[in-house]
Design a protein around this motif. Structure first.
Motif, PDB file in Angstrom:
ATOM      1  N   MET A 123      38.459  47.234  33.460  1.00  0.00           N
ATOM      2  CA  MET A 123      38.169  47.777  34.728  1.00  0.00           C
ATOM      3  C   MET A 123      37.245  46.135  35.112  1.00  0.00           C
ATOM      4  O   MET A 123      37.482  45.257  36.080  1.00  0.00           O
ATOM      5  CB  MET A 123      37.010  48.303  34.840  1.00  0.00           C
ATOM      6  CG  MET A 123      36.987  49.704  34.907  1.00  0.00           C
ATOM      7  SD  MET A 123      38.294  50.281  36.193  1.00  0.00           S
ATOM      8  CE  MET A 123      40.331  50.260  35.478  1.00  0.00           C
ATOM      9  N   LEU A 124      36.870  45.784  34.130  1.00  0.00           N
ATOM     10  CA  LEU A 124      36.463  44.323  34.211  1.00  0.00           C
ATOM     11  C   LEU A 124      37.538  43.296  33.889  1.00  0.00           C
ATOM     12  O   LEU A 124      37.543  42.394  35.243  1.00  0.00           O
ATOM     13  CB  LEU A 124      35.743  43.664  32.787  1.00  0.00           C
ATOM     14  CG  LEU A 124      34.179  43.886  33.163  1.00  0.00           C
ATOM     15  CD1 LEU A 124      33.662  43.803  31.612  1.00  0.00           C
ATOM     16  CD2 LEU A 124      33.580  43.462  33.517  1.00  0.00           C
ATOM     17  N   ALA A 125      38.149  43.725  33.554  1.00  0.00           N
ATOM     18  CA  ALA A 125      39.298  42.655  33.604  1.00  0.00           C
ATOM     19  C   ALA A 125      40.531  42.380  35.503  1.00  0.00           C
ATOM     20  O   ALA A 125      41.209  41.414  35.374  1.00  0.00           O
ATOM     21  CB  ALA A 125      40.948  43.328  32.170  1.00  0.00           C
ATOM     22  N   VAL A 126      40.271  43.622  35.646  1.00  0.00           N
ATOM     23  CA  VAL A 126      40.528  43.967  36.951  1.00  0.00           C
ATOM     24  C   VAL A 126      39.799  43.396  38.132  1.00  0.00           C
ATOM     25  O   VAL A 126      40.357  42.275  39.071  1.00  0.00           O
ATOM     26  CB  VAL A 126      41.143  45.592  37.167  1.00  0.00           C
ATOM     27  CG1 VAL A 126      41.347  45.553  39.039  1.00  0.00           C
ATOM     28  CG2 VAL A 126      42.003  46.165  36.529  1.00  0.00           C
ATOM     29  N   ALA A 141      42.170  38.097  41.403  1.00  0.00           N
ATOM     30  CA  ALA A 141      42.228  37.882  42.790  1.00  0.00           C
ATOM     31  C   ALA A 141      41.582  39.190  42.987  1.00  0.00           C
ATOM     32  O   ALA A 141      42.152  40.016  42.668  1.00  0.00           O
ATOM     33  CB  ALA A 141      43.236  37.015  43.619  1.00  0.00           C
ATOM     34  N   VAL A 142      41.278  39.209  44.314  1.00  0.00           N
ATOM     35  CA  VAL A 142      40.732  40.084  45.442  1.00  0.00           C
ATOM     36  C   VAL A 142      41.748  41.050  45.942  1.00  0.00           C
ATOM     37  O   VAL A 142      41.905  42.300  46.311  1.00  0.00           O
ATOM     38  CB  VAL A 142      39.502  40.312  46.141  1.00  0.00           C
ATOM     39  CG1 VAL A 142      39.700  39.423  47.628  1.00  0.00           C
ATOM     40  CG2 VAL A 142      38.419  41.391  47.260  1.00  0.00           C
ATOM     41  N   ARG A 143      42.933  40.003  45.780  1.00  0.00           N
ATOM     42  CA  ARG A 143      44.117  40.686  46.642  1.00  0.00           C
ATOM     43  C   ARG A 143      44.565  42.344  45.643  1.00  0.00           C
ATOM     44  O   ARG A 143      45.491  42.980  45.801  1.00  0.00           O
ATOM     45  CB  ARG A 143      45.234  39.833  46.979  1.00  0.00           C
ATOM     46  CG  ARG A 143      46.591  40.520  47.619  1.00  0.00           C
ATOM     47  CD  ARG A 143      47.405  39.394  47.546  1.00  0.00           C
ATOM     48  NE  ARG A 143      47.656  38.044  47.094  1.00  0.00           N
ATOM     49  CZ  ARG A 143      47.211  37.353  46.558  1.00  0.00           C
ATOM     50  NH1 ARG A 143      45.644  36.784  47.124  1.00  0.00           N
ATOM     51  NH2 ARG A 143      47.354  36.626  45.558  1.00  0.00           N
ATOM     52  N   PHE A 144      44.383  41.613  44.034  1.00  0.00           N
ATOM     53  CA  PHE A 144      45.167  42.601  43.374  1.00  0.00           C
ATOM     54  C   PHE A 144      44.787  43.804  42.890  1.00  0.00           C
ATOM     55  O   PHE A 144      44.549  44.571  42.918  1.00  0.00           O
ATOM     56  CB  PHE A 144      44.774  41.516  42.185  1.00  0.00           C
ATOM     57  CG  PHE A 144      45.664  42.384  40.893  1.00  0.00           C
ATOM     58  CD1 PHE A 144      46.551  42.608  40.381  1.00  0.00           C
ATOM     59  CD2 PHE A 144      44.929  42.872  39.893  1.00  0.00           C
ATOM     60  CE1 PHE A 144      47.625  44.141  39.412  1.00  0.00           C
ATOM     61  CE2 PHE A 144      44.903  43.179  38.389  1.00  0.00           C
ATOM     62  CZ  PHE A 144      46.033  43.839  38.261  1.00  0.00           C
ATOM     63  N   ARG A 186      38.675  29.928  41.386  1.00  0.00           N
ATOM     64  CA  ARG A 186      39.031  29.346  42.022  1.00  0.00           C
ATOM     65  C   ARG A 186      40.075  30.440  43.121  1.00  0.00           C
ATOM     66  O   ARG A 186      41.115  30.410  43.969  1.00  0.00           O
ATOM     67  CB  ARG A 186      40.295  28.467  40.848  1.00  0.00           C
ATOM     68  CG  ARG A 186      39.970  26.968  40.851  1.00  0.00           C
ATOM     69  CD  ARG A 186      41.183  26.766  40.358  1.00  0.00           C
ATOM     70  NE  ARG A 186      40.125  25.127  39.384  1.00  0.00           N
ATOM     71  CZ  ARG A 186      41.288  24.411  38.558  1.00  0.00           C
ATOM     72  NH1 ARG A 186      42.175  24.880  38.130  1.00  0.00           N
ATOM     73  NH2 ARG A 186      40.708  24.011  38.241  1.00  0.00           N
ATOM     74  N   ASN A 187      40.310  31.556  42.581  1.00  0.00           N
ATOM     75  CA  ASN A 187      40.972  33.307  43.269  1.00  0.00           C
ATOM     76  C   ASN A 187      39.756  33.623  43.896  1.00  0.00           C
ATOM     77  O   ASN A 187      39.867  35.164  44.490  1.00  0.00           O
ATOM     78  CB  ASN A 187      41.311  33.449  42.260  1.00  0.00           C
ATOM     79  CG  ASN A 187      40.613  34.584  41.867  1.00  0.00           C
ATOM     80  OD1 ASN A 187      39.757  33.486  41.135  1.00  0.00           O
ATOM     81  ND2 ASN A 187      41.225  35.135  40.613  1.00  0.00           N
ATOM     82  N   LEU A 206      34.128  33.996  49.414  1.00  0.00           N
ATOM     83  CA  LEU A 206      35.252  34.930  49.287  1.00  0.00           C
ATOM     84  C   LEU A 206      36.294  35.088  50.349  1.00  0.00           C
ATOM     85  O   LEU A 206      36.345  33.637  51.545  1.00  0.00           O
ATOM     86  CB  LEU A 206      34.103  36.283  49.523  1.00  0.00           C
ATOM     87  CG  LEU A 206      33.161  36.358  48.425  1.00  0.00           C
ATOM     88  CD1 LEU A 206      32.193  37.809  49.652  1.00  0.00           C
ATOM     89  CD2 LEU A 206      33.493  36.369  47.190  1.00  0.00           C
ATOM     90  N   ARG A 207      37.524  35.408  49.737  1.00  0.00           N
ATOM     91  CA  ARG A 207      38.755  35.261  50.491  1.00  0.00           C
ATOM     92  C   ARG A 207      39.108  36.428  51.105  1.00  0.00           C
ATOM     93  O   ARG A 207      39.012  37.610  50.710  1.00  0.00           O
ATOM     94  CB  ARG A 207      39.599  34.731  49.924  1.00  0.00           C
ATOM     95  CG  ARG A 207      39.332  33.230  49.136  1.00  0.00           C
ATOM     96  CD  ARG A 207      40.709  33.321  48.088  1.00  0.00           C
ATOM     97  NE  ARG A 207      41.175  32.003  47.582  1.00  0.00           N
ATOM     98  CZ  ARG A 207      41.761  31.472  46.632  1.00  0.00           C
ATOM     99  NH1 ARG A 207      42.737  31.971  46.109  1.00  0.00           N
ATOM    100  NH2 ARG A 207      41.632  30.640  45.524  1.00  0.00           N
TER     101      ARG A 207
END
Length: 460
Positions: free
Chosen positions: A138-141, A145-148, A334-335, A11-12
């Motif tokens: 909501m699944l797409a969100v 990446a967690v930042r988005f 990867r993100n 996790l980032r």
């Protein structure tokens, strides 16, 4: 200050302090306030204000207890990892899986509510259609990446924060001074229609089952510890900021509603089709404002749903990392997103879509009751962990946490007993009697599953 050293999880740490704060709000303010409050008002009448004020103290105690522990233990897994550390592996296993199940069901209740809000504008629209559309969105969100995700949730939560403040201010102005073309409402609805306690003091206690559900999500802030840039600073700060907001949004919001809308017109316990906040605007003759408020409560439901998807995915990831779920779910993209865990957690959306087709009129109360049992059990275990946390730090001669729950351990014990009493009350309410029928067998199933998993681990 002592902090726990953890192994890399994939996790980032991309969540900023402001995003962590809004994720906390996103988890705590959603359908339970905007739509579920209608159920609470139908049970207790105007005295629902008392129930919201009492439950607020338990929620605030929970927020500070978690902040106190996370400040020195900002580890992945949030409160589930803390429960395992201070109460043992079995409570850690049960708490995380039952919370996962409760939040999966809660996701379903949020998306059902979002569909109901859309029907405010399009009453002929089949409920399943917006349910499916919002589920995909909501699944797409969450797959991004967690930042988005954090930025999306920040602005979604900001909409409801700003609007509730405006709602409260506008309501107070209407009550005291009136609006153009409208005389001051006064406080007559508080005592009209059989008085302030139309159903007696016992009904206020029964309403606490619904009201406490409105505060569920307070624990969400601890789950951001693994992805916060500075968890020891940001998580406690986010928990503290909820103190004023919870009091303002819940207590004052309900005061405005029941001071303007006659309590028996808000909702019935059998059917919930419109937010009492929207009902209020319709009654004061501002239909445009009612539409705007409906949009706001729609974004609130989607915000809470968004946060709950985040929570369940991270909980599944935590369980897999500890060997309590298949390792397949510990994989991240990867993100840095646990996509496989997220897709498992989307099971709640499938449940919601099914119920929206086959049980549209009763789906929301049903999902509400199923989620309540698991979430309250987790709250009890969090308070118990806090008691052990305090005792262990004293015994080991460690310095106190920089964030402290005032009055603990007395405050912790009182809050724990309150939550336990609310849980024991659920069988006596029509809306939540199913909570124990589903919750107790599920806990027993989890206990059996734990011992099977542990035996397999020992064999390996």
């Amino acid at each position: 200050m002592e902090q726990e050293t953890t192994q890399p999880t994939g996790l980032r740490r991309d969540l900023s302090g402001r995003q962590v704060g809004m994720i906390a709000i996103g988890g705590a303010i959603g359908t339970g306030l905007f739509l579920g409050s209608g159920l609470a008002i139908s049970i207790a009448g105007p005295a629902v204000i008392i129930a919201y004020a009492v439950a607020a103290f338990a929620a605030l105690a929970l927020a500070y207890a978690l902040a106190e522990m996370v400040a020195v233990r900002p580890e992945p897994g949030g409160f589930g990892a803390l429960i395992q550390r201070y109460l043992g592996r079995l409570p850690g296993f049960v708490s995380r899986w039952i919370y996962w199940a409760a939040q999966v069901v809660n996701i379903g209740s949020e998306v059902i509510a979002a569909g109901l809000y859309v029907q405010f504008w399009y009453p002929q629209l089949p409920l399943w259609l917006p349910v499916v559309a919002f589920s995909v969105l909501m699944l797409a969100v969450n797959l991004a990446a967690v930042r988005f995700f954090g930025e999306f949730e920040y602005w979604f939560a900001m909409i409801k924060v700003v609007t509730i403040v405006v709602f409260v201010v506008l309501g107070v102005v209407y009550i005291v001074f009136g609006l153009p073309g409208q005389e001051p409402a006064g406080l007559a609805p508080l005592t009209e229609h059989d008085g302030f306690l139309p159903n007696g003091i016992g009904a206020v206690w029964l309403a606490l089952t619904v009201v406490t559900f409105s505060y569920l999500g307070t624990e969400a802030v601890s789950m951001t510890a693994a992805e916060s840039r500075d968890p020891a600073r940001d998580v406690p700060r986010a928990a503290r900021s909820m103190v004023l907001r919870l009091g303002l949004f819940y207590v004052l919001g309900m005061l405005v509603v029941v001071s303007i809308v006659p309590w028996h017109q808000v909702s019935t316990s059998e059917s919930v089709t419109e937010s009492p906040f929207v009902t209020m605007f319709g009654m004061v003759g501002i239909p445009a404002a009612a539409g705007i408020m409906n949009f706001v409560v729609l974004t609130a439901a989607l915000s809470a749903m968004n946060t709950n998807l985040y929570l369940t995915a991270r909980m599944t990831h935590s369980l897999a990392a500890d060997g309590y779920a298949p390792k397949w779910f510990a994989t991240v993209s990867r993100n840095g997103v646990p996509r496989r865990a997220l897709l498992l957690s989307a099971a709640g959306l499938v449940l919601a879509a099914s119920l929206s087709v086959f049980a549209a009129d009763s789906a929301f109360p049903l999902l509400l009751g199923l989620a309540l049992f698991g979430a309250l059990v987790v709250w009890i275990l969090i308070f118990a962990s806090h008691l052990v946390f305090r005792r262990r730090r004293v015994a080991e001669g460690l310095p106190p946490s920089p964030v402290r729950l005032r009055g603990a351990p007395v405050t912790t014990v009182l809050a724990l007993l309150f939550v336990a009493a609310v849980l024991l009350t659920t069988p006596f309410t029509a809306q939540f009697s199913i909570a124990w029928q589903a919750g107790v067998p599920f806990v027993l199933l989890l206990v059996v599953a734990y011992y099977l998993v542990e035996r397999r681990r020992r064999v390996r």
